[in-house]
Structure formats: C-alpha cells, structure tokens
Write a protein that holds these residues in place. Structure first.
Motif, PDB file in Angstrom:
ATOM      1  N   PHE A 115       0.826  -1.210   0.000  1.00 39.09           N
ATOM      2  CA  PHE A 115       0.000   0.000   0.000  1.00 39.09           C
ATOM      3  C   PHE A 115       0.862   1.262   0.000  1.00 39.09           C
ATOM      4  O   PHE A 115       1.877   1.325   0.695  1.00 39.09           O
ATOM      5  CB  PHE A 115      -0.907   0.026   1.231  1.00 39.09           C
ATOM      6  N   PRO A 116       0.444   2.294  -0.758  1.00 37.64           N
ATOM      7  CA  PRO A 116       1.186   3.569  -0.749  1.00 37.64           C
ATOM      8  C   PRO A 116       1.214   4.174   0.652  1.00 37.64           C
ATOM      9  O   PRO A 116       0.207   4.128   1.366  1.00 37.64           O
ATOM     10  CB  PRO A 116       0.372   4.447  -1.709  1.00 37.64           C
ATOM     11  N   GLU A 117       2.318   4.733   1.030  1.00 37.15           N
ATOM     12  CA  GLU A 117       2.456   5.305   2.375  1.00 37.15           C
ATOM     13  C   GLU A 117       1.435   6.411   2.629  1.00 37.15           C
ATOM     14  O   GLU A 117       0.943   6.575   3.742  1.00 37.15           O
ATOM     15  CB  GLU A 117       3.875   5.864   2.565  1.00 37.15           C
ATOM     16  N   ARG A 118       1.108   7.163   1.580  1.00 41.19           N
ATOM     17  CA  ARG A 118       0.208   8.304   1.754  1.00 41.19           C
ATOM     18  C   ARG A 118      -1.215   7.902   2.144  1.00 41.19           C
ATOM     19  O   ARG A 118      -2.005   8.729   2.560  1.00 41.19           O
ATOM     20  CB  ARG A 118       0.158   9.133   0.463  1.00 41.19           C
ATOM     21  N   TRP A 119      -1.539   6.617   1.997  1.00 39.60           N
ATOM     22  CA  TRP A 119      -2.896   6.179   2.296  1.00 39.60           C
ATOM     23  C   TRP A 119      -3.230   6.200   3.778  1.00 39.60           C
ATOM     24  O   TRP A 119      -4.376   6.365   4.157  1.00 39.60           O
ATOM     25  CB  TRP A 119      -3.106   4.753   1.771  1.00 39.60           C
ATOM     26  N   PHE A 120      -2.250   5.988   4.640  1.00 42.25           N
ATOM     27  CA  PHE A 120      -2.564   5.762   6.055  1.00 42.25           C
ATOM     28  C   PHE A 120      -1.870   6.736   7.005  1.00 42.25           C
ATOM     29  O   PHE A 120      -0.745   7.160   6.776  1.00 42.25           O
ATOM     30  CB  PHE A 120      -2.214   4.326   6.438  1.00 42.25           C
ATOM     31  N   ASP A 121      -2.586   7.035   8.088  1.00 41.63           N
ATOM     32  CA  ASP A 121      -2.077   7.924   9.127  1.00 41.63           C
ATOM     33  C   ASP A 121      -1.555   7.155  10.338  1.00 41.63           C
ATOM     34  O   ASP A 121      -0.841   7.704  11.165  1.00 41.63           O
ATOM     35  CB  ASP A 121      -3.191   8.870   9.589  1.00 41.63           C
ATOM     36  N   LEU A 122      -1.954   5.894  10.431  1.00 39.23           N
ATOM     37  CA  LEU A 122      -1.532   5.064  11.563  1.00 39.23           C
ATOM     38  C   LEU A 122      -1.462   3.611  11.105  1.00 39.23           C
ATOM     39  O   LEU A 122      -2.374   3.115  10.443  1.00 39.23           O
ATOM     40  CB  LEU A 122      -2.535   5.198  12.720  1.00 39.23           C
ATOM     41  N   ILE A 123      -0.375   2.925  11.462  1.00 39.67           N
ATOM     42  CA  ILE A 123      -0.193   1.510  11.140  1.00 39.67           C
ATOM     43  C   ILE A 123      -0.084   0.737  12.454  1.00 39.67           C
ATOM     44  O   ILE A 123       0.836   0.977  13.244  1.00 39.67           O
ATOM     45  CB  ILE A 123       1.091   1.262  10.316  1.00 39.67           C
ATOM     46  N   LEU A 124      -1.014  -0.168  12.693  1.00 44.66           N
ATOM     47  CA  LEU A 124      -0.982  -1.000  13.895  1.00 44.66           C
ATOM     48  C   LEU A 124      -0.561  -2.410  13.494  1.00 44.66           C
ATOM     49  O   LEU A 124      -1.250  -3.074  12.714  1.00 44.66           O
ATOM     50  CB  LEU A 124      -2.355  -1.036  14.556  1.00 44.66           C
ATOM     51  N   VAL A 125       0.565  -2.864  14.021  1.00 45.91           N
ATOM     52  CA  VAL A 125       1.056  -4.214  13.744  1.00 45.91           C
ATOM     53  C   VAL A 125       0.758  -5.076  14.966  1.00 45.91           C
ATOM     54  O   VAL A 125       1.374  -4.912  16.018  1.00 45.91           O
ATOM     55  CB  VAL A 125       2.569  -4.222  13.449  1.00 45.91           C
ATOM     56  N   LEU A 126      -0.218  -5.976  14.840  1.00 43.74           N
ATOM     57  CA  LEU A 126      -0.584  -6.832  15.957  1.00 43.74           C
ATOM     58  C   LEU A 126       0.366  -8.022  16.036  1.00 43.74           C
ATOM     59  O   LEU A 126       0.742  -8.597  15.018  1.00 43.74           O
ATOM     60  CB  LEU A 126      -2.024  -7.329  15.798  1.00 43.74           C
TER      61      LEU A 126
END
Length: 202
Positions: A115-126
């Motif tokens: 996914f392009p970085e610009r798509w998300f404001d927060l990445i949660l890695v469970l």
C-alpha cells in the motif's frame, strides 16, 4: 511509551491526502491500517474499532475474494496469487470516495508493504505469542505446512519489519494481541489516538 497511553501525534499526520495522485484533499478523518500475521486478531480488532468510531471498515482479504483480485493459485502453498494492480486500483477509488465523504477508514490485511504510504495515518502491527498463534492457526484449519510458515513469519517479525521499512517510523506501532484484554486495550488506545488526531487537525 506507557502501556495505557494513546499513540503520539506527529506532524506527519497533518499532511493532506493525495489518494488519487492528482488532487490534494484535506483529510477530515484518519485512515488506519491494522496488519499482522494471519490469526493475530486483525479483522476482529478492526471491525470493533470501526463500529465504535463509525469509520468504514475494509477487510482487504474479503475484498480480494469478492472481487476475484487474484491471478492463479499456488497449490503447494495453498494460496492464490494476488493481482496487486487490480486491488490497489480498486482501493484507490474506494478511499478517494470515503475521503470526499469525510469518513474515517480502518483497513485490515496480513501484508502492508504493497500500500502507498500516503494512504494511512496510523499503522498497527498486531503480534501474538507463538503458543497463542499456534492454537489459533490450528483452530482455523491451516495445513501443517501453512501453519508453520505463518509461525515462522511471526517469529521472524516479517510484517513488523515490512511496516517499518514501508512507512514513516512515527506512525508504526507494535501491539500485543494475545487476549481479549489486549484487544480491548488496543481499541481503547486507538480511539484515544483518533480523538487527538481530530483535535490536532481541526
């Protein structure tokens, strides 16, 4: 940081979105990606979070199956070959629509680097402990080979490393997802984060 504290807000989150690559629309609600090895609790966490925030939930795995975004099948690995171009083109339209509607979005998928970085404001890695993950994979009916591959992936923190390489360090957070209590804590912290995001971007 303290286990009970929400995620910190950084200046990166105030950037405008450029989902379609041609226009710049000020994002009114954050876009969040919940990722991790299969069976760590991504969809359960994302769906409850979307329900509590009123945001749109995109289960990317379901989207791939529904829209048949795959090109052939690997019988040895018991999996389909993902057609990334078709998936990304489709999601780009979806996200642009939600952006224009001023809706927040919560996506979940077992991979994140596509996914392009610009798509998300927060990445949660469970993340899940190996004994917990083993039981979850077994209950889901994974073959021994596929179960071991996913166990190895978790042990080697493949998804976490992908996230750290693909996105700005300040928006990637690793969270435990072994129990219901972990999930509730993660959801509560993310709700607090999105409240702070809205205040800082008002």
């Amino acid at each position: 940081f303290d286990h009970c504290s929400p995620f910190r807000i950084i200046s990166h989150l105030t950037m405008t979105s450029e989902i379609d690559g041609t226009s710049s629309i000020t994002r009114k609600r954050p876009f969040i990606l919940v990722t991790g090895t299969p069976c760590v609790g991504k969809t359960a966490t994302a769906s409850i979070l979307a329900e509590r925030t009123g945001y749109k939930h995109i289960c990317v795995g379901d989207l791939v199956k529904e829209q048949k975004f795959f090109d052939g099948r690997d019988e040895k690995l018991d999996t389909f070959f993902l057609d990334e171009d078709k998936l990304l083109d489709h999601m780009e339209v979806m996200l642009k629509k939600y952006d224009e509607e001023e809706s927040g979005v919560i996506c979940d998928y077992h991979s994140c680097e596509l996914f392009p970085e610009r798509w998300f404001d927060l990445i949660l890695v469970l993340r899940a402990n190996t004994d917990v993950l083993f039981d979850r994979l077994s209950k889901r009916g994974y073959s021994e080979k596929k179960r071991q591959e996913n166990m190895d992936c978790e042990i080697m923190q493949v998804v976490l490393d992908e996230a750290k390489e693909a996105y700005t360090e300040g928006i990637v957070f690793e969270l435990p997802s072994n129990t219901i209590e972990d999930m509730e804590s993660n959801i509560a912290r993310t709700q607090q984060w999105q409240k702070q995001w809205l205040e800082s971007n008002d």
